[in-house]
Design an enzyme around this catalytic site. Structure first.
Site, short mmCIF file in Angstrom:
data_model
loop_
_atom_site.label_atom_id
_atom_site.label_comp_id
_atom_site.label_asym_id
_atom_site.label_seq_id
_atom_site.Cartn_x
_atom_site.Cartn_y
_atom_site.Cartn_z
N ASP A 157 0.83 -1.20 0.00
CA ASP A 157 0.00 0.00 0.00
C ASP A 157 0.87 1.26 0.00
OD1 ASP A 157 -2.32 1.41 0.00
OD2 ASP A 157 -2.80 1.06 2.11
N ASN B 289 -10.87 -3.07 -5.32
CA ASN B 289 -10.11 -2.16 -6.19
C ASN B 289 -10.78 -1.93 -7.55
OD1 ASN B 289 -6.83 -3.20 -5.01
ND2 ASN B 289 -7.99 -1.38 -4.48
C1 IPE Z 1 -1.34 0.18 -3.58
O1 IPE Z 1 -1.22 1.56 -3.57
C2 IPE Z 1 -1.60 -0.38 -4.95
C3 IPE Z 1 -2.93 -0.99 -5.16
C4 IPE Z 1 -3.90 -1.09 -4.28
C5 IPE Z 1 -3.20 -1.55 -6.48
P1 IPE Z 1 -2.48 2.51 -3.50
O2 IPE Z 1 -2.88 2.82 -4.90
O3 IPE Z 1 -3.52 1.95 -2.62
O4 IPE Z 1 -1.84 3.81 -2.84
P2 IPE Z 1 -2.52 4.86 -1.85
O5 IPE Z 1 -3.20 4.10 -0.76
O6 IPE Z 1 -3.48 5.67 -2.67
O7 IPE Z 1 -1.37 5.68 -1.34
MG MG Z 2 -4.11 2.23 -0.68
#
Ligand code: IPE
Ligand code: MG
Length: 228
Positions: free
Chosen positions: A2, A50
């Site tokens: 994350d 997601n």
């Molecule tokens: C992790 O980084 C990648 C995925 C979930 C695919 P994020 O995209 O969640 O990054 P933040 O939480 O916005 O910083």
């Molecule tokens: Mg994230």
């Protein structure tokens, strides 16, 4: 894994750059674990939730998956790593699924480490699929209700060929599980770090492992029982 988005934002970049740099951290984590002789590494790459992100970001993540698979097949072969995936793979775009299955097939005889990618993965969905499969077997008299135990449930999870989780690492300062391997982490050691995923390098993995090594895993027993 994350913190890609926040990493990019801090630097004044678009989120895509964060994801691209996150992919570099993936390679370093995979290589480091293989080098250390860790038998199983599971990466939470994309959750069922997601899919609710903006369409463009989802497309970008899927493209990045294809690009990384093409690029990293060599890393997997060089390090004798077998790739597998857990999750609702049917939901992946065709090209991503095809590339994924190809790399899984090409690496199927590797045996130093199993790298599991959780893609379109949600633990609640996984548990529902287990309940459905077992209900069906009971209904058709293949198993009895009484025979249902932990090992039968383990055997029906996506992770049926993996042991329970020993150590769960979450980066970026968030302290939650977010629907990841809920059954499998019953006795996992949890490790949270403020490092954002694109900054998570070998030394941070070592920090997590050293921290883990210094914990006492009692599995419900007393400390005295363990030292006997
Ligand atoms: C992790 O980084 C990648 C995925 C979930 C695919 P994020 O995209 O969640 O990054 P933040 O939480 O916005 O910083
Ligand atoms: Mg994230």
């Amino acid at each position: 894994m994350d913190g890609n988005g926040r990493w990019a934002k801090q630097k004044g970049y678009v989120r895509a750059i964060g994801h691209e740099n996150g992919a570099e951290s993936v390679r370093e984590a995979v290589e480091s674990c293989a080098e250390l002789g860790i038998a199983n590494l599971t990466l939470y790459a994309f959750s069922t939730e997601n899919w609710n992100r903006p369409k463009l970001e989802v497309q970008l993540l899927m493209k990045l998956l294809v690009k990384s698979l093409k690029k990293e097949i060599k890393t997997l072969q060089d390090n004798n790593i077998k790739l597998q995936a857990i999750g609702n793979l049917e939901d992946l775009p065709k090209t991503a699924k095809k590339e994924l299955l190809e790399v899984i097939d090409k690496t199927k005889n590797n045996n130093k480490m199993t790298l599991t990618l959780a893609l379109s993965y949600g633990s609640r969905e996984e548990i529902i699929s287990v309940i459905k499969a077992l209900s069906d077997k009971v209904k058709n008299n293949i198993i009895s209700v009484e025979s249902i135990d932990e090992s039968i449930i383990n055997g029906h999870l996506y992770t049926h060929n993996l042991p329970d989780v020993d150590l769960l690492i979450r980066t970026s300062g968030e302290q939650r599980i977010s629907n990841f391997l809920l059954w499998q982490i019953a006795y996992a050691e949890l490790y949270f770090t403020n490092i954002l995923w694109p900054d998570f390098k070998r030394e941070h993995l070592y920090d997590a492992l050293i921290n883990y090594q210094n914990r006492e895993r009692r599995f419900g027993k007393t400390s005295e029982q363990l030292s006997k």
